[in-house]
Design a protein around this motif. Structure first.
Motif, mmCIF file in Angstrom:
data_model
loop_
_atom_site.group_PDB
_atom_site.id
_atom_site.type_symbol
_atom_site.label_atom_id
_atom_site.label_comp_id
_atom_site.label_asym_id
_atom_site.label_seq_id
_atom_site.Cartn_x
_atom_site.Cartn_y
_atom_site.Cartn_z
ATOM 1 N N ALA A 198 0.719 -1.315 0.007
ATOM 2 C CA ALA A 198 -0.103 -0.037 -0.163
ATOM 3 C C ALA A 198 0.976 1.187 -0.007
ATOM 4 O O ALA A 198 0.422 1.970 -0.721
ATOM 5 C CB ALA A 198 -0.936 -0.065 1.162
ATOM 6 N N TYR A 199 1.974 1.113 0.828
ATOM 7 C CA TYR A 199 2.669 2.423 0.903
ATOM 8 C C TYR A 199 3.295 2.752 -0.472
ATOM 9 O O TYR A 199 3.399 3.800 -1.029
ATOM 10 C CB TYR A 199 3.868 2.194 1.721
ATOM 11 C CG TYR A 199 4.956 2.935 2.016
ATOM 12 C CD1 TYR A 199 4.926 4.260 2.425
ATOM 13 C CD2 TYR A 199 6.251 3.061 0.855
ATOM 14 C CE1 TYR A 199 5.993 5.298 2.635
ATOM 15 C CE2 TYR A 199 7.186 4.167 0.993
ATOM 16 C CZ TYR A 199 6.992 5.290 1.884
ATOM 17 O OH TYR A 199 8.054 6.039 1.867
ATOM 18 N N HIS A 200 4.048 1.609 -1.342
ATOM 19 C CA HIS A 200 4.595 1.781 -2.446
ATOM 20 C C HIS A 200 3.474 2.221 -3.513
ATOM 21 O O HIS A 200 4.173 3.249 -4.476
ATOM 22 C CB HIS A 200 5.530 0.695 -2.927
ATOM 23 C CG HIS A 200 6.344 0.061 -1.897
ATOM 24 N ND1 HIS A 200 7.590 0.986 -1.886
ATOM 25 C CD2 HIS A 200 6.464 -0.814 -1.177
ATOM 26 C CE1 HIS A 200 8.332 0.388 -0.949
ATOM 27 N NE2 HIS A 200 7.823 -0.846 -0.498
ATOM 28 N N GLN A 201 2.368 1.724 -3.656
ATOM 29 C CA GLN A 201 1.321 2.201 -4.603
ATOM 30 C C GLN A 201 1.016 3.656 -4.265
ATOM 31 O O GLN A 201 0.816 4.255 -5.093
ATOM 32 C CB GLN A 201 0.099 1.441 -4.397
ATOM 33 C CG GLN A 201 0.307 0.016 -4.724
ATOM 34 C CD GLN A 201 -1.203 -0.801 -4.657
ATOM 35 O OE1 GLN A 201 -2.062 -0.320 -4.914
ATOM 36 N NE2 GLN A 201 -0.988 -2.104 -4.382
ATOM 37 N N SER A 202 0.820 3.892 -2.836
ATOM 38 C CA SER A 202 0.229 5.506 -2.445
ATOM 39 C C SER A 202 1.789 6.373 -3.011
ATOM 40 O O SER A 202 1.284 7.414 -3.338
ATOM 41 C CB SER A 202 0.178 5.334 -1.038
ATOM 42 O OG SER A 202 0.003 6.696 -0.716
ATOM 43 N N GLU A 203 2.591 5.865 -2.777
ATOM 44 C CA GLU A 203 3.796 6.845 -3.017
ATOM 45 C C GLU A 203 3.949 6.927 -4.580
ATOM 46 O O GLU A 203 4.141 8.147 -5.181
ATOM 47 C CB GLU A 203 5.369 6.047 -2.624
ATOM 48 C CG GLU A 203 6.490 6.788 -3.087
ATOM 49 C CD GLU A 203 7.890 6.329 -2.352
ATOM 50 O OE1 GLU A 203 8.526 7.012 -1.923
ATOM 51 O OE2 GLU A 203 7.827 5.032 -2.494
ATOM 52 N N GLN A 204 3.539 5.881 -5.378
ATOM 53 C CA GLN A 204 3.950 6.111 -6.829
ATOM 54 C C GLN A 204 2.605 6.819 -7.277
ATOM 55 O O GLN A 204 2.747 7.911 -8.275
ATOM 56 C CB GLN A 204 3.689 4.841 -7.574
ATOM 57 C CG GLN A 204 5.184 3.844 -7.415
ATOM 58 C CD GLN A 204 4.835 2.500 -7.974
ATOM 59 O OE1 GLN A 204 3.762 2.173 -8.394
ATOM 60 N NE2 GLN A 204 5.825 1.591 -7.928
ATOM 61 N N LYS A 205 1.686 6.914 -6.784
ATOM 62 C CA LYS A 205 0.389 7.662 -7.143
ATOM 63 C C LYS A 205 0.535 9.137 -6.706
ATOM 64 O O LYS A 205 0.099 9.888 -7.790
ATOM 65 C CB LYS A 205 -0.912 7.003 -6.426
ATOM 66 C CG LYS A 205 -1.318 5.619 -7.447
ATOM 67 C CD LYS A 205 -2.833 5.349 -7.038
ATOM 68 C CE LYS A 205 -3.276 4.131 -7.867
ATOM 69 N NZ LYS A 205 -4.641 3.652 -7.436
ATOM 70 N N THR A 206 0.721 9.309 -5.553
ATOM 71 C CA THR A 206 0.751 10.604 -4.779
ATOM 72 C C THR A 206 2.012 11.713 -5.360
ATOM 73 O O THR A 206 1.750 12.779 -5.247
ATOM 74 C CB THR A 206 0.317 10.573 -3.169
ATOM 75 O OG1 THR A 206 1.675 10.071 -2.731
ATOM 76 C CG2 THR A 206 -0.715 9.774 -2.901
ATOM 77 N N ASN A 207 2.961 11.059 -5.728
ATOM 78 C CA ASN A 207 4.115 12.017 -5.946
ATOM 79 C C ASN A 207 3.963 12.856 -7.035
ATOM 80 O O ASN A 207 4.626 14.107 -6.912
ATOM 81 C CB ASN A 207 5.395 10.993 -6.388
ATOM 82 C CG ASN A 207 6.190 10.429 -5.292
ATOM 83 O OD1 ASN A 207 6.164 11.066 -4.031
ATOM 84 N ND2 ASN A 207 7.126 9.498 -5.297
ATOM 85 N N HIS A 208 3.125 12.649 -7.880
ATOM 86 C CA HIS A 208 2.877 13.592 -9.076
ATOM 87 C C HIS A 208 1.768 14.434 -8.942
ATOM 88 O O HIS A 208 1.195 15.110 -9.889
ATOM 89 C CB HIS A 208 3.119 12.818 -10.209
ATOM 90 C CG HIS A 208 4.490 12.220 -10.475
ATOM 91 N ND1 HIS A 208 5.974 12.672 -10.405
ATOM 92 C CD2 HIS A 208 4.696 10.873 -10.479
ATOM 93 C CE1 HIS A 208 6.698 12.025 -10.463
ATOM 94 N NE2 HIS A 208 6.398 10.939 -10.320
ATOM 95 N N TYR A 209 0.960 14.153 -7.691
ATOM 96 C CA TYR A 209 -0.522 15.021 -7.737
ATOM 97 C C TYR A 209 -0.283 16.504 -7.755
ATOM 98 O O TYR A 209 0.561 16.952 -6.996
ATOM 99 C CB TYR A 209 -1.196 14.469 -6.448
ATOM 100 C CG TYR A 209 -2.023 13.237 -6.687
ATOM 101 C CD1 TYR A 209 -1.727 12.571 -8.076
ATOM 102 C CD2 TYR A 209 -2.211 12.486 -5.733
ATOM 103 C CE1 TYR A 209 -2.216 11.225 -8.139
ATOM 104 C CE2 TYR A 209 -2.700 11.450 -5.557
ATOM 105 C CZ TYR A 209 -3.044 10.733 -6.900
ATOM 106 O OH TYR A 209 -3.577 9.507 -6.917
ATOM 107 N N SER A 210 -0.938 17.284 -8.566
ATOM 108 C CA SER A 210 -0.937 18.646 -8.645
ATOM 109 C C SER A 210 -1.714 19.069 -7.454
ATOM 110 O O SER A 210 -2.673 18.433 -6.849
ATOM 111 C CB SER A 210 -1.551 19.351 -9.933
ATOM 112 O OG SER A 210 -2.773 18.800 -9.983
ATOM 113 N N PRO A 211 -1.604 20.549 -7.173
ATOM 114 C CA PRO A 211 -2.605 21.153 -6.040
ATOM 115 C C PRO A 211 -3.825 20.754 -6.385
ATOM 116 O O PRO A 211 -4.696 20.859 -5.458
ATOM 117 C CB PRO A 211 -2.061 22.619 -6.240
ATOM 118 C CG PRO A 211 -0.637 22.637 -6.343
ATOM 119 C CD PRO A 211 -0.666 21.479 -7.552
#
Length: 245
Positions: free
Chosen positions: A141-154
């Motif tokens: 879950a951590y790795h998935q969350s990291e991959q998804k959230t790292n590039h989210y814009s404001p």
């Protein structure tokens, strides 16, 4: 309450540049952005800024803060308790340094280096960071969350927040119904979908575990019940029914 970015900077002592940076990174999104691009902040923004500054005091990076705040089960109260403990350690160290200076002013030349020792403070910082890492760092879950959230814009972070609040509001508005009601069960499905869409694959097994924490862990219960007293137990009951099917 509605404040401009300059007013927030004046009130908090945080520079306008830093506030803009927090916005760009998606951790402090203004409650309103006017047509002429002026940023406005409300009371909830200021509460969140408090949290961010506390986490920065613990030496968490912006990316780490993103992941912590993105956790649907982030426990703000427990975080504040740890921060209080850390500040008390710092205060104790400063008191010892002041006493050492007073002794030197009085002419005492004892070579006491203990007040300079940062070991206990650093150990407590690392302990807190380790707890976060243990909870997330080794999980899929951590790795998935990291991959998804790292590039989210404001803008994406704002949409995530608004969607989560809408689901919470849906639960609150239906607390007069049985947890097995189809409307309530649909809200559970929406919550599961929200977590899967934005963070990590929320299987029924994971969701069942979250539901138990909502009602059994006082820290999570307190956070969720801020939306409405009893909401944590209601969501837990609804999730238990949903995941048992």
């Amino acid at each position: 309450m509605k404040m401009t970015v300059k007013e927030v900077a004046t009130l908090t002592g945080i520079s306008v540049r830093t506030l803009h940076y927090y916005h760009r990174e998606g951790i402090l999104i203004p409650s309103e952005i006017s047509e002429n691009k002026y940023r406005y902040y409300n009371e909830e923004n200021l509460k969140l800024l408090h949290t961010i500054l506390f986490l920065r005091e613990l030496d968490f990076s912006i990316q780490e803060i993103k992941r912590i705040l993105a956790d649907p089960n982030y426990d703000e109260i427990n975080s504040f308790k740890k921060q209080r403990h850390l500040l008390m350690l710092k205060r104790s160290r400063l008191d010892k340094l002041i006493a050492l200076l007073e002794n030197k002013i009085q002419g005492e030349m004892t070579m006491n280096f203990k007040p300079f020792d940062m070991k206990e403070i650093e150990e407590n910082k690392m302990k807190y960071k380790s707890e976060v890492s243990e909870r997330w760092g080794n999980s899929d879950a951590y790795h998935q969350s990291e991959q998804k959230t790292n590039h989210y814009s404001p803008e994406v972070w704002e949409a995530i927040h608004n969607e989560a609040e809408a689901i919470y509001a849906g639960f609150v508005n239906n607390m007069n119904k049985n947890a097995a009601d189809l409307t309530v069960q649909d809200l559970v499905a929406q919550w599961q979908g929200h977590i899967t869409k934005y963070y990590y694959e929320c299987t029924k097994e994971i969701l069942a575990g979250l539901g138990l924490m909502y009602s059994c862990d006082e820290r999570f219960k307190t956070n969720i019940d801020e939306h409405a007293p009893g909401l944590a137990q209601f969501m837990s009951d609804a999730i238990a029914i949903y995941t048992s099917k």
